[in-house]
Design a protein around this motif. Structure first.
Motif, short mmCIF file in Angstrom:
data_model
loop_
_atom_site.label_atom_id
_atom_site.label_comp_id
_atom_site.label_asym_id
_atom_site.label_seq_id
_atom_site.Cartn_x
_atom_site.Cartn_y
_atom_site.Cartn_z
N ALA A 59 4.37 -5.14 3.23
CA ALA A 59 4.33 -3.91 4.03
C ALA A 59 4.31 -2.68 3.13
O ALA A 59 3.51 -1.76 3.32
N ALA A 95 1.54 0.34 12.68
CA ALA A 95 0.76 -0.90 12.75
C ALA A 95 1.34 -1.96 11.81
O ALA A 95 1.46 -3.13 12.19
N VAL A 96 1.74 -1.55 10.62
CA VAL A 96 2.34 -2.49 9.67
C VAL A 96 3.66 -3.01 10.22
O VAL A 96 3.97 -4.19 10.10
N TRP A 99 3.01 -5.66 12.80
CA TRP A 99 2.60 -6.91 12.15
C TRP A 99 3.81 -7.57 11.47
O TRP A 99 4.02 -8.77 11.60
N THR A 100 4.61 -6.78 10.77
CA THR A 100 5.76 -7.32 10.05
C THR A 100 6.73 -8.00 11.01
O THR A 100 7.31 -9.04 10.70
N ARG A 101 6.91 -7.43 12.18
CA ARG A 101 7.85 -7.98 13.16
C ARG A 101 7.49 -9.41 13.53
O ARG A 101 8.36 -10.23 13.77
N THR A 102 6.21 -9.76 13.51
CA THR A 102 5.80 -11.12 13.84
C THR A 102 5.97 -12.08 12.67
O THR A 102 5.89 -13.29 12.85
N GLN A 103 6.19 -11.54 11.47
CA GLN A 103 6.26 -12.36 10.28
C GLN A 103 7.69 -12.65 9.82
O GLN A 103 7.91 -13.50 8.97
#
Length: 122
Positions: A59, A95-96, A99-103
């Protein structure tokens, strides 16, 4: 240290710096400031690639890459105010974060829930 196409990242950055200087020496019209911006963008790109390869800090690497790209674009004449740049960086950060939340997963499992006590034991 991870390798990119079989070479260490520092070697790629050195190659970019030398190619930019050589191109300027042979007629490419870039100022020293623009050369620095190109090298900063290259460093941010390599940082992002390494972060993805080692699965750590992706991120931050993405945000650094976008920030370097905006700086390069402004250095080459993009007419964006500081406010507009901040809005774009905020959009990218959001946006990052999405995305990070799903990872991301918790390092330990959640505590187990105990069953409720029977009414006779309360």
């Amino acid at each position: 240290m991870p390798r990119i196409f079989g070479r260490e990242p520092a070697l790629w950055l050195g190659l970019v710096a030398i190619v930019v200087k050589a191109a300027a020496a042979f007629g490419l019209d870039v100022t020293p400031d623009q050369q620095a911006l190109i090298n900063a963008l290259a460093a941010a790109l390599v940082g992002a690639v390494v972060a993805f390869m080692v699965h750590d800090g992706a991120a931050a690497a993405i945000l650094g890459l976008v920030q370097a790209a905006i700086a390069l674009a402004v250095g080459y004449g993009l007419d964006w105010s500081a406010d507009r740049q901040a809005v774009v960086m905020s959009l990218v950060a959001a946006a990052v974060a999405m995305w990070t939340r799903t990872q991301v997963t918790a390092p330990v499992p959640a505590p187990a829930q105990l069953p409720p006590l029977p009414a006779s034991r309360q």
